[in-house]
Design an enzyme around this catalytic site. Structure first.
Site, PDB file in Angstrom:
ATOM      1  CG  MET A   1      34.193 -13.392  40.894  1.00  0.00           C
ATOM      2  SD  MET A   1      33.064 -11.993  41.068  1.00  0.00           S
ATOM      3  CE  MET A   1      32.752 -11.619  39.353  1.00  0.00           C
ATOM      4  CB  CYS A   2      35.038 -17.393  37.230  1.00  0.00           C
ATOM      5  SG  CYS A   2      36.799 -17.349  36.987  1.00  0.00           S
ATOM      6  N   GLY A   3      32.330 -16.404  36.473  1.00  0.00           N
ATOM      7  CA  GLY A   3      31.008 -17.003  36.391  1.00  0.00           C
ATOM      8  C   GLY A   3      31.229 -18.427  35.936  1.00  0.00           C
TER       9      GLY A   3
ATOM     10  CG  ASN B   1      33.413 -17.551  41.492  1.00  0.00           C
ATOM     11  OD1 ASN B   1      34.083 -16.533  41.384  1.00  0.00           O
ATOM     12  ND2 ASN B   1      32.173 -17.542  41.946  1.00  0.00           N
TER      13      ASN B   1
END
Length: 611
Positions: free
Chosen positions: A1-3, A76
């Protein structure tokens, strides 16, 4: 997951990004942070890409990813199917390679249509001078957009920041109705942004007019959107909803006094047992993919300590979370614990005082089924309904697998801490949503997913903070299996036809009502929300069934709603939790009792607007 974050500027002027947004993004991705700026020919436009990675799969792959051709990817998401990803591989690298080989819009759409799992992305295609972005079919990952006239720039981001002086319509959630493409050359020539839309479709037919309405309602000011002229679409990852209406009104004939006996009677049917086993198969596989898709562990990595879990469940002891826990138990190594995160907001006054003063009236006002297993335990300030059912659910899980270490984490929240963290963190995460319901659910999920609380041990409590980076949540079960009270109302007024329309609407709006918000809230802890009930295979299986096989709202509460799931619970060996009536999180955790009791769920929440 990412921002993930992308700022597209149509002028060569320098710009500064919002530091508060940058901080929110970094909390989503503590493993790696990196920026990259790309400029068009003669600096006619520039794109700032920023990514903050939570390492969840394979080898850590920093983002943004730029390939040899100059294409840039912000990803993401998680691939749980459709595209092969080996255990040592990172899905970001896999997607980057696939997109790099695409030479046309139809090829890009083909890649995206194949992916099974949650995602939000931004992709700069250098050769075509275009910017692609969008969210998966259900919108399980957050993506917001805003256009700033002052600097002539479009911003795309996983999470924004609330400001009391901000135009409240500035930020909007990108509608999860398809992919969007910006022709960067055309945008710089006209000085304005136009989104070309490539919608999701079922079997080649476009989604209903709600697609266009959703886009028009949330398109940023000074921007426009048009359907792509070539008529290209993304293929839906799920089969259409079965809209069959039963020929006779009484499909089930159940009149026993016991809810559990009703379920046992139904399970004796071969056809019903076949459907139950079918749901167990697809849901179990969905959970397996989500609890086993974890960072690749090197041989020399130190093993986790005995009470360090990799996976947690948002846990109320209700049927949705109980089934998640039972099936996760099948696929997580036996020596690893599972964290059960149970949130409670402090009751305003101890029940004991009230009960001693009003003992004669107590039993007339409180039905017994409202206090399952409560007995003398209802006097504590955090003994809210979800805590009581959570403890009962823990006992059922311990009976089913006494060898497993079940970490029942009691997350206790006072009004003072609620007010402090709402203003410091939650108001920014819930934004741009702003209702009383968004506040209640957002705060409850934020505290629960933080996982900071106590584990009860005999007569004492041990401080404990969950180490799990994967959070399983039961969202999607009520929406597909008629779990809400409004479904009973609709069935009563409009029959099966009305109920089917209501359920179709539920999944159509789940991205804007729930999923973007929950992704932002859980991601703030550097943890990832995973939604097994919204796995594409699970949704397809449930969509294929006629509505009366999923729910029978002629039966009483605790049986008729989510009937198929209740039968599944019994088949898996669960007892009382299989027949607990639905209780919304804001009531079960008692956060709703802390605030103005005259508010409606749909009212704008003034507490969120004072950040």
């Amino acid at each position: 997951m990412c921002g993930i974050f992308c700022l597209l500027s149509l002028s060569p002027a320098q710009f500064e990004r919002d530091r508060k947004i940058y901080e929110h993004l970094k909390r989503r991705g503590p493993a790696s942070s990196r920026d990259l700026t790309v400029k068009g020919t003669n600096s006619c436009y520039q794109c700032l890409f920023s990514a903050h990675v939570l390492h969840m799969r394979g080898i850590l792959t920093p983002q943004p990813v730029q390939d040899d051709a100059g294409n840039v990817l912000l990803w993401n998401g998680e691939i749980f199917g459709g595209v092969p990803v080996m255990p040592e591989e990172n899905d970001t690298a896999v997607i980057s390679q696939l997109l790099s080989s695409c030479n046309s819009p139809s090829e890009i759409l083909s890649v995206l249509s194949t992916i099974r799992g949650p995602w939000g992305f931004v992709y700069y295609q250098k050769a075509a001078d275009c910017l692609w972005f969008g969210r998966d079919f259900f919108g399980r990952r957050s993506l917001l957009w805003k256009f700033d006239e002052n600097i002539n720039a479009l911003t795309l981001t996983s999470v924004a920041a609330y400001s009391s002086g901000l135009d409240q319509s500035a930020w909007q959630e990108v509608p999860a109705v398809g992919m969007y493409m910006i022709d960067l050359k055309a945008a710089t020539e006209t000085g304005s942004v136009m989104f070309e839309v490539f919608p999701w479709a079922h079997g080649g037919s476009h989604l209903d007019s709600g697609c266009s309405e959703a886009i028009l309602e949330s398109v940023p000011s000074c921007c426009s959107a048009v359907m792509n002229k070539a008529g290209l679409v993304l293929t839906s990852p799920v089969c259409p909803l079965n809209t069959s209406i039963p020929e006779s009104k009484n499909e089930q004939e159940l009149h026993s006094d016991s809810c559990i006996k009703d379920l046992e009677q139904l399970l004796s049917s071969k056809e019903k047992k076949h459907e139950v086993n079918g749901l167990i198969d697809v849901l179990s596989e969905a959970i397996r993919r989500r609890v086993q898709s974890l960072p690749f562990r090197m041989q020399d990595d130190p093993p986790p300590t005995y009470d360090q879990a990799s996976v947690a469940v948002l846990f109320s002891g209700g049927i949705d979370s109980m089934i998640l826990a039972v099936l996760a138990d099948r696929h997580i190594p036996a020596h690893e614990p599972i964290d059960l995160l149970n949130v409670a907001f402090k009751l305003q006054e101890p029940k004991k005082q009230k009960e001693s003063a009003k003992k004669p009236k107590k039993h007339n006002n409180k039905p017994l089924h409202d206090k399952p297993g409560a007995d003398s335990q209802t006097c504590g300030p955090f003994d809210v309904p979800d805590r009581i059912t959570g403890r009962a659910g823990l006992k059922e899980l311990q009976d089913l697998n006494p060898e497993r270490r079940w970490n029942f984490v009691e997350v206790n929240v006072t009004q003072e801490e609620l007010q402090e963290m709402r203003q410091e963190r939650v108001c920014h995460l819930v934004y741009p949503l702003d209702t009383v319901l968004d506040d209640s659910i957002g705060c409850a999920v934020w505290f629960a997913s933080r996982g900071k609380g106590f584990i009860p041990e005999e007569d004492d409590q041990r401080p404990f903070t969950s180490s799990a980076e994967v959070i399983l949540t039961g969202i999607g079960a009520d929406e597909q299996l008629a779990g809400y009270s409004r479904h009973r109302v609709r069935f009563k007024t409009s029959g099966h036809e009305g109920l089917i329309q209501e359920l179709a609407m539920e999944l159509g709006r789940i991205s804007s009502r729930n999923l973007g918000r929950d992704d932002r809230v859980i991601g703030d802890h550097g943890k990832e929300a995973r939604f097994p009930y919204l796995d594409e295979d699970v949704v397809s299986f449930l969509n294929s069934l006629p509505v009366w096989e999923k729910a029978d709202l002629t039966l009483p509460r605790g049986v008729g709603e989510k009937l198929l799931l209740r039968l599944t619970a019994r088949q898996l060996g669960l007892g009382q939790s299989a027949v607990l009536p639905k209780r919304a999180m804001q009531f079960g955790s008692r956060i709703a009792k802390m605030e103005d009791k005259r508010e409606k769920a749909s009212d704008k929440c003034t507490r969120l607007l004072t950040g």
